[in-house]
Design a protein around this motif. Structure first.
Motif, mmCIF file in Angstrom:
data_model
loop_
_atom_site.group_PDB
_atom_site.id
_atom_site.type_symbol
_atom_site.label_atom_id
_atom_site.label_comp_id
_atom_site.label_asym_id
_atom_site.label_seq_id
_atom_site.Cartn_x
_atom_site.Cartn_y
_atom_site.Cartn_z
ATOM 1 N N GLN A 65 -8.709 0.430 -13.710
ATOM 2 C CA GLN A 65 -7.605 -0.245 -13.036
ATOM 3 C C GLN A 65 -8.117 -1.233 -11.990
ATOM 4 O OE1 GLN A 65 -4.060 -0.058 -13.273
ATOM 5 N NE2 GLN A 65 -4.305 -1.799 -11.879
ATOM 6 N N LYS A 66 -7.653 -2.477 -12.096
ATOM 7 C CA LYS A 66 -7.979 -3.456 -11.063
ATOM 8 C C LYS A 66 -7.135 -3.167 -9.821
ATOM 9 C CE LYS A 66 -5.002 -6.702 -13.540
ATOM 10 N NZ LYS A 66 -4.959 -7.924 -14.347
ATOM 11 N N CYS A 67 -7.752 -3.223 -8.658
ATOM 12 C CA CYS A 67 -7.093 -2.864 -7.406
ATOM 13 C C CYS A 67 -7.407 -3.905 -6.330
ATOM 14 C CB CYS A 67 -7.563 -1.490 -6.907
ATOM 15 S SG CYS A 67 -7.274 -0.111 -8.040
ATOM 16 N N VAL A 68 -6.480 -4.050 -5.385
ATOM 17 C CA VAL A 68 -6.696 -4.903 -4.213
ATOM 18 C C VAL A 68 -6.276 -4.136 -2.976
ATOM 19 C CG1 VAL A 68 -5.793 -6.910 -2.964
ATOM 20 C CG2 VAL A 68 -6.558 -7.168 -5.305
ATOM 21 N N ARG A 69 -7.143 -4.165 -1.981
ATOM 22 C CA ARG A 69 -6.797 -3.618 -0.672
ATOM 23 C C ARG A 69 -7.085 -4.699 0.362
ATOM 24 N NH1 ARG A 69 -8.986 2.704 -0.913
ATOM 25 N NH2 ARG A 69 -7.587 3.354 -2.600
ATOM 26 N N ALA A 70 -6.032 -5.446 0.702
ATOM 27 C CA ALA A 70 -6.218 -6.556 1.639
ATOM 28 C C ALA A 70 -4.964 -6.832 2.439
ATOM 29 C CB ALA A 70 -6.641 -7.816 0.890
ATOM 30 N N GLY A 71 -4.060 -5.887 2.488
ATOM 31 C CA GLY A 71 -2.831 -6.091 3.243
ATOM 32 C C GLY A 71 -2.116 -4.783 3.426
ATOM 33 N N GLY A 72 -1.300 -4.691 4.468
ATOM 34 C CA GLY A 72 -0.539 -3.475 4.700
ATOM 35 C C GLY A 72 -1.431 -2.334 5.149
ATOM 36 N N LYS A 73 -1.103 -1.123 4.681
ATOM 37 C CA LYS A 73 -1.803 0.087 5.117
ATOM 38 C C LYS A 73 -3.264 0.066 4.713
ATOM 39 C CE LYS A 73 -1.683 5.124 4.472
ATOM 40 N NZ LYS A 73 -0.977 6.241 3.811
ATOM 41 N N HIS A 74 -3.549 -0.343 3.479
ATOM 42 C CA HIS A 74 -4.927 -0.352 2.978
ATOM 43 C C HIS A 74 -5.473 -1.766 3.085
ATOM 44 C CE1 HIS A 74 -4.490 3.730 1.510
ATOM 45 N NE2 HIS A 74 -3.355 3.379 0.945
ATOM 46 N N ASN A 75 -6.201 -2.060 4.167
ATOM 47 C CA ASN A 75 -6.690 -3.414 4.404
ATOM 48 C C ASN A 75 -8.166 -3.366 4.778
ATOM 49 O OD1 ASN A 75 -7.134 -6.042 5.033
ATOM 50 N ND2 ASN A 75 -5.569 -6.197 6.615
ATOM 51 N N ASP A 76 -9.015 -3.751 3.838
ATOM 52 C CA ASP A 76 -10.463 -3.757 4.069
ATOM 53 C C ASP A 76 -10.998 -5.155 4.328
ATOM 54 O OD1 ASP A 76 -10.556 -1.036 3.691
ATOM 55 O OD2 ASP A 76 -11.036 -1.173 1.562
ATOM 56 N N LEU A 77 -10.123 -6.137 4.524
ATOM 57 C CA LEU A 77 -10.544 -7.539 4.556
ATOM 58 C C LEU A 77 -11.570 -7.811 5.654
ATOM 59 C CD1 LEU A 77 -10.124 -10.360 3.355
ATOM 60 C CD2 LEU A 77 -8.267 -10.705 4.977
ATOM 61 N N ASP A 78 -11.337 -7.293 6.865
ATOM 62 C CA ASP A 78 -12.211 -7.621 7.983
ATOM 63 C C ASP A 78 -13.638 -7.143 7.786
ATOM 64 O OD1 ASP A 78 -10.014 -8.706 9.128
ATOM 65 O OD2 ASP A 78 -9.617 -7.049 10.505
#
Length: 887
Positions: A65-78
């Motif tokens: 499964q392709k996943c994105v965590r970059a907004g909201g509760k799950h945000n790893d961007l920084d």
């Protein structure tokens, strides 16, 4: 076997051999959970299966499964770029059991895969279990032969998973890999567990309980399994590296970044290359799934990801847009596993290039402001929130980009102040997520579906059918009957009514049974496979279980069919005229018109619009049969059928083809070939005519085209023809001579306006309406003076008039006050060059402005202009200048 693509296929094949259905990755925009911005775990597409709202034809599944965590509760961007294992985009490998097997089988499958198929040394593995889960601990001892000291009991929520405050939940068991004593860190549960020696590679969730209330928890009747293994993490382990960015996939992407920039990924440049490689994946997959950069919602998160990468491209010294040049490398690495990347390559490249081109125009100005604002700051200082918000609001700098730019100087940002400034500007998109309403599904429809099964659609072949009422829903709840005058939603076992989807509006018509009738005003698709008719009972009482006759409004459906088929022709014509980067970004197929949104970076010219219309009508005139086939989705795409990015397709798809191309690479081949579930004409001639009536922008990089077909197009053209003939009669020329006659009249009007303006200027200078004596020339305080109130002179012509007055005086001061029909006044004061040391035109015009109710004025010492609302006091403005000269 240690390559990323090999690891992924080995995982899927292993579970397939063990009775699991390989299920394609769900889209990054979830279709079954309105609480999520993006799909962030493998179980998201199965959420309704786990809760019992949905059933599938299989009980075991496996996915990548392709996943994105970059907004909201799950945000790893920084963190991305500065750590070894943080990503915005990642792949989650997982196996699932829906009430089939439980802990023992899940543990046995996991242990067999990682020790035998993947060949990991069992001595380097340890596991955690929830502290009360004796059952899981026992299975690990028995199946894996792990000693007690490598089965660690964790009493925290880290090892107890819950879907929410209520609902399915259960203990977890995590598998850790020991990288060796030379890496700092301790095992999970120890004081130094945050070190990098022991890395979690797989989490097994045992969905065992139902949380009924915060205080009450009961056993699930069908315990289930949900596991998640990060592909990037396991690849790092299998490839013998400690940093995810050193696996083969990222090496290839970083190498492409090095080649494009000429900067090696070493030392301080390493982080920038990592950011670019990670964000390239996230941005490309989001675009392929239909997300485009914008200032709110998912599009804003995408823009943040893109601009953060583009900022790092600038740090590497890239002089031209970089990201789009790396897309081919990504497609080579991941396109086989995710064909949507290959299908969307042109759109992805175009979107990245356009966004980076735009961003570069504001980046330099924003960085200059940031540099000025932090000039006196040092390590440990904090930038105020107002400045950070101004960077966001004026220059498009997301907060995390500002933080990232200051990171190297160890300067923080006042986030609370930034948020306060954001709150004050409520008109802006304040939050990156406010709920995904468009994908929400109500629980009532899942309940109906489970009870009645899916609705069979018969509307491709007929517009009239018989059926049985399976359910009635009123005010969000299922009811047994609906009486005359009540609004109701009707579900039947089969229907010819088309439910709104793919841009095509829902059908209207009637549902009739013994003693009752329902006027259907809309039809929609709900849940998975339900077609729901919305309407009002116009006669009698409708009841569940009654047989009915369903009749679609034929004339309305016919117009919809023509517009839908025309949309396909327009789509292909746009690709032929503008290029293959054109992709559908939305559409409306209604009975009265069609609307088509498509990716294109600039407005279309009149010539391009004419060519698109001509190409579409060429196929209409062929009167070619419209052929529909059922095909495997992969076969259809391989044959060249266009698919909508992010659209969910089943194993079989409808492929609609029409027309024969006359020129170009497709000459002699099918003109239009698309995956489509809508209704269409039998032959292109039924469209009658395609006529484009409008084209414009709807978003950055997205254009909208509107067109009419058939009778509506003919009616529109007849109206245009009538207007043309009326214009020709007024102009007393033939219709074909109207443009030339209008051009002549426009030029004649311009000439007359110029002559009238000159005449008014001469009149203003030569006499009449003067406030002075004689011709308006006099001496005031020993200097020449000319003061006049003039009418019919536009404000822009006052300055030339003042110049002429100064020339006429030779030496002196002139003031002209013009009045408008609205009662306002404009004033210009001119001072000849020899007098500017004594009199300033700006001071004089301000005195005049005050007399007519104005405030201020501006210009140069020799010429200044102002205005005011009190035109009736124009003469007083002249007197105010005279008085100022007299001192």
């Amino acid at each position: 076997m240690s390559g990323v693509n090999d690891i992924r296929s080995t995982f899927l094949d292993f579970f397939k051999k063990n009775g699991h259905e390989i299920v394609a990755s769900g889209p990054l925009v979830p279709r079954n959970d309105p609480t999520l911005m993006f799909t962030n775990a493998g179980m998201v597409q199965f959420k309704n299966v786990f809760t019992g709202l949905e059933t599938r034809p299989y009980k075991r599944a496996v996915t990548a499964q392709k996943c994105v965590r970059a907004g909201g509760k799950h945000n790893d961007l920084d963190n991305v770029g500065y750590t070894a294992r943080h990503h915005t985009f990642f792949e989650m490998l997982g196996n699932f059991s829906f009430g089939d097997y439980f802990k023992d089988v899940a543990i046995e499958l996991a242990w067999t895969l990682i020790t035998r198929e993947f060949g990991l040394d069992p001595k380097r593995l340890l596991v955690t279990v929830y502290h009360t889960d004796d059952e899981a601990a026992g299975h690990w001892r028995k199946i894996a032969g792990l000693p007690e000291d490598r089965i660690i009991r964790i009493p925290t929520s880290d090892n107890f998973w819950a879907m929410g405050d209520t609902g399915p939940c259960g203990p977890c068991s995590e598998i850790f890999y020991d990288h060796g004593e030379d890496i700092p860190g301790g095992p999970p549960g120890s004081p130094d567990e945050d070190g990098d020696r022991f890395i979690e590679i797989w989490n097994l969730v045992f969905m065992q309980f139902e949380q009924v209330t915060p205080e009450e928890r009961v056993d699930l009747p069908r315990p289930s399994i949900d596991t998640g293994m990060g592909l990037e993490r396991i690849a790092a382990v299998l490839q013998g590296v400690h940093d995810n960015y050193e696996i083969d996939l990222f090496k290839a992407l970083i190498h492409a970044s090095e080649e494009a920039t000429g900067v090696k990924a070493e030392g301080p440049h390493r982080a920038s290359h990592k950011v670019i490689a990670d964000h390239l994946r996230a941005a490309s997959f989001l675009i392929a799934d239909g997300v485009l950069p914008s200032n709110e919602g998912r599009g804003y998160v995408l823009r943040r990801i893109m601009r953060r990468a583009m900022r790092h491209a600038q740090l590497l010294g890239a002089q031209e847009p970089l990201m789009w040049r790396l897309v081919p490398a990504l497609v080579r690495e991941m396109g086989q596993a995710y064909p949507e990347l290959s299908r969307g390559e042109a759109l992805i490249s175009e979107t990245l290039k356009l966004e980076e081109t735009r961003f570069r125009k504001t980046l330099a100005r924003g960085l200059q402001l940031l540099s000025e604002a932090t000039a006196g700051m040092g390590a440990g200082d904090r930038l105020d929130g107002e400045t950070a918000f101004r960077l966001y609001d004026t220059y498009g700098f997301p907060l995390d980009l500002t933080q990232d730019a200051l990171r190297q100087r160890d300067i923080a940002v006042d986030v609370e102040g930034f948020n306060a400034a954001m709150e004050r500007q409520k008109a802006e998109a304040r939050a990156s997520w406010a709920g995904s309403g468009e994908a929400a599904t109500e629980a009532v429809w899942f309940a109906v579906k489970d009870k009645t099964g899916a609705t069979d659609f018969l509307g491709y072949e007929t517009e009239v059918a018989e059926g049985v009422i399976n359910a009635l829903v009123r005010d969000g709840a299922a009811v047994e009957a609906a009486a005359e005058g009540e609004d109701v939603a009707v579900v039947t076992n089969q229907t010819p009514f088309y439910g709104e989807s793919g841009g095509q509006v829902g059908d209207t018509g009637t549902i009739e049974g013994e003693g009752f009738a329902i006027a259907v005003t809309d039809t929609q698709k709900k849940g998975e496979g339900l077609i729901v008719h919305f309407g009002r009972v116009t006669r009698g009482t409708a009841k569940v279980g009654q047989p009915v006759s369903l009749t679609v409004d034929h004339e309305r459906r016919a117009r919809i069919r023509a517009n839908h088929s025309a949309t396909h022709l327009v789509h292909e014509a746009l690709r032929e005229v503008l290029g293959t980067h054109v992709a559908q970004k939305g559409s409306l197929v209604a009975p009265d018109r069609l609307r088509f949104d498509f990716s294109h970076p600039k407005p279309m010219t009149d010539e391009e619009l004419a060519e698109v219309e001509a190409l579409a009508n060429e196929i209409v005139l062929q009167n070619a049969p419209v052929v529909t086939r059922l095909m495997a989705v992969d076969d259809a795409i391989a044959e060249g059928a266009m698919a909508l990015f992010g659209e969910k397709y089943g194993d079989e798809v409808r492929v609609v083809s029409m027309g024969t191309a006359r020129k170009g690479e497709k000459a002699g081949k099918t003109y239009s070939l698309e995956l489509c579930g809508g209704t269409h004409v039998k032959a292109t001639g039924e469209i009658g005519l395609v006529h484009i009536v409008d084209e414009g922008a709807v978003a950055a990089g997205v254009r909208r085209l509107e067109a009419l077909t058939g009778v509506a197009a003919h009616r529109h053209l007849d109206e245009q023809e009538q207007r043309l003939r009326q214009a020709a009669a007024l102009l007393k020329v033939s219709p074909q001579d109207v443009p030339a006659r209008l051009e002549s009249l426009v030029e004649e009007r311009r000439r007359l306006e110029r002559e009238l303006s000159e005449a008014r200027k001469k009149l203003a200078l030569g006499g009449g309406a003067a406030t002075g004596n004689g011709d308006g020339r006099e001496e005031v305080a020993g200097v020449g003076f000319m003061g006049r109130v003039v009418e019919g002179i536009s404000p822009k012509d006052l300055k030339p008039l003042a110049d002429a007055g100064k020339k006429s005086l030779g030496s002196g001061v002139v003031v002209f006050v013009g009045t408008s029909e609205e009662g306002k006044a404009s004033v210009v004061v001119g001072v000849t060059d020899d007098l500017t040391s004594r009199f300033n035109a700006i001071d004089l015009v301000r005195a005049a402005s005050a007399a007519i109710g104005g405030k201020g004025g501006g210009g140069r010492p020799d010429m200044a202009q102002a205005g005011g609302p009190e035109g009736e006091k124009a003469a007083q403005a002249v007197e105010a200048v005279r008085a100022a000269l007299s001192g």
